[in-house]
Design a protein around this motif. Sequence first.
Motif, short mmCIF file in Angstrom:
data_model
loop_
_atom_site.label_atom_id
_atom_site.label_comp_id
_atom_site.label_asym_id
_atom_site.label_seq_id
_atom_site.Cartn_x
_atom_site.Cartn_y
_atom_site.Cartn_z
N PHE A 317 -3.44 -5.08 7.25
CA PHE A 317 -4.07 -4.68 6.15
C PHE A 317 -4.96 -3.77 6.32
O PHE A 317 -4.95 -2.52 5.82
CB PHE A 317 -4.45 -5.85 5.12
N PRO A 325 -9.27 -6.93 3.45
CA PRO A 325 -8.80 -7.56 1.98
C PRO A 325 -9.51 -8.78 1.53
O PRO A 325 -9.54 -9.14 0.56
CB PRO A 325 -7.34 -7.95 2.40
N ASN A 345 -4.32 -5.38 -5.79
CA ASN A 345 -3.04 -5.91 -5.63
C ASN A 345 -1.75 -5.21 -5.42
O ASN A 345 -0.87 -5.59 -4.75
CB ASN A 345 -2.74 -6.80 -6.97
N TYR A 348 -2.04 -4.79 -1.68
CA TYR A 348 -1.72 -6.18 -1.14
C TYR A 348 -0.24 -6.20 -1.38
O TYR A 348 0.35 -6.60 -0.30
CB TYR A 348 -2.28 -7.14 -2.12
#
Length: 807
Positions: A317, A325, A345, A348
């Motif tokens: 990430f 994150p 989100n 993500y």
Amino acid sequence: MKHCGWFLNTIFVGALLTALPQTQNIHAQETAETLHSLARKFNAPSDEYRPFVWWHWMGSNFSKYGITKDLEAMKNAGIGGATIFNLASAVQETHAPTKNNPWPHQTYRSPEYWDALRFTAAEAKRLGLKLGIQNSPGYATSGGPWISEEQGMQTLVSNRKKITGNQWINARIEKPELPVYGGYGTTRKRATFYKDVAVMAVPVKADVSASEILDISDRMDASGTLNWQAPEGEWTIYRIGHAPTMANPHPLPDDIIGKTLEVDKMSREANTYYWQEMIDPLLVHLKEYIGNTFTFVHIDSYEAGSQHWTPSFRNEFIRRKGYDPLPWIALRYSIGKRSDIDLFNADYRFVINRLFIDNGWAVARDMIHKAGLQLYWEPYSGQFDQYESVSLSDVPMDEFWTGGSGKIGQTTFSAAKYYGKRIVAAEAFTGRPEISKYTEDPAFLKRSADGSFVSGVNWMFLHHWVHQPFDDKYQPGMGMGWWGTHFGRHQTWIKPGKAFFTYLARCQMLLQQGTYVNSKEGIIHRKTPEADIFFVINQDTKIKKTYAFPVKGRTPELWDAYSGTIHQTTHWRTQSDLTHIDLNLAPNQSMFVIFPHRKSTYNILPEIEVLTETPLPITGEWNILFEPKLEKPFTKVFPALVDFGKQDDAALKYFSGTAKYEKSINIVPETLDKNKRIVLDLGELHDIAELEINGQNAGVLWSPPYKINITPHLKSGENKIAVYITTNWANRLIGDEQHPPDFQWGTDRGEERGRAMKAYPDWFINNQPRPSQGRKTFNIWYYFRKNSPLQPAGLIGPVRILQQTLK
């Protein structure tokens, strides 16, 4: 196979396109077929255009005897190959094992299993059939008994503790509760593997930001005790870890239920291990067949649930998005929904998608290719982008069910077009027990078949052809639990059904040519260097219609995939840039309209225009030879045609099999003149008809209207007509329910869905006479009850001769 009501998070196509290189659309690859070669093959398409089947091996129930008979029946029916699935011994939504299976030692991947698979490949090679296999046990999705909890799909779990700051904190934070999988096939087994990810401290206030969240992971020891000088204020401490979701493939062979997990879809290491363990034994046991007879690995529809973590996720990430994150995950735990969290989100989900594809599916594709195999895949309904995933498939697939329009998801089709995939395959005719209960026949299936072709499908994998390992006296035999459609060597109409499978092959042959142009309601357009190809279907009650085609200056031809014939037509005209053609298509009838670029060199039949038609009813007695599937033949004479299902005689009302109707008719010479034609109209029939005139095969009628030109087979004077009508299994199955069961009932899912046989009875295992002599059939799922309504059966008519005068 995708269960109804299974909804998962998906990634929007728009998000994908930001990650893809913006290139021009790739041109679809061209085939080597010319229009002349297609015309030559149209009556009998070559093997590469035949439909395939999904060949379900139910638990330990497989045999070399049954393998040979299944494969020979496939070849004879016009099937080109099969995808092997290793499932539970019976299936409802998922695992539903039948007890007391006759070959318990034939477990998944046992020596007996590999021996049977080698034998299967050898037999397929002998017959010229192709094989592939579903990558995992079950039909969903990707996992095996060699996957540990640590290698399984991971999710974040957390536990929290509230504290007051401005003091030294010495407190134990318990491990989070570990997951229990709630999806299909679950054994409700709780995870045991757990690994800490981080300990995060979140200030308790309404306007908290991610920058205020502290990572205090180094303040917790291995026992879970936190030692920390907490700053002033109220804090929520989150102990965050990851654990397996416990998602399992399903429906699993009986011996590995509860012992099998889905692989971590986002871990390159776990996926490499999974696919190596899946592929290497194939290379060992099927070495000489890889790439020639055994050609592909299949990934079925995604039904493994969601995954939210993998050990490398934090680093991946940060590498892809440039920030950590974990503060945001803790913030999301703390306050839930907020605009900045919505943005997180989205990031993500983006990273999850990239890891699914880059570390999961791309790894699978590369390893399958390295093994000399192709990847066939239904890439939808997961946390990965369906559109991009189509690019990884050698053959992208979708699915359609019986009882509907046959339309597939358009994302698969549009992505296939974008990536230049000439073939779009489909899991075809998946059937629920309410409507696919041995009552289905080609006439019922045609509507959804044609609808799928119009929506972009050009290769069908028929669902299903269940492996029949037992003696032929046990019919209909093995099923996939309650699921249909029931193709297979024990289907009553499988032999005349070759005409239906040939229809599918003709359609697939033409629809695989050239490139897709566009589609509209009831019509699809493809273009080759030599012609424009249109496939037209009529799915309403109006028969005569005018269709407009975006072609001008060329002469249309009508290619009828039902009969395999090519005809001229004069009922067309050009207006502006369109060619308008008048077509007479009965409900659910179809036609290919082809516009060659130059004058055709193959044989085209002249147009048939009927000036007059005189119907002559065929009346009087009918001699009928009944050949039940599981009983001795018998003969009856009927003064008129009747519906077998409405008769009092049990031998008739419960008849399933083929009835041969015989009649002699007299033909006067003048009706056989050059400008005359005689058409046989059978009227209403159930379910499929084979014709024999004067001892010659005169064709198969499998969809209404049941009319056929019989002039080439007739002679002046007396002519003998034989009509072989094959009925479905339903009435015989209902007849059996009039007698006591000689087995133990299992799960009962109601009159609409049926009930299971709990276990194979001892008389069956020991090959002894069955106690209930009135029962003729044997199967593992019973759709009917004693009072279930009987189906129409036989030749009901009226049967007529249509004497036509032609233009």
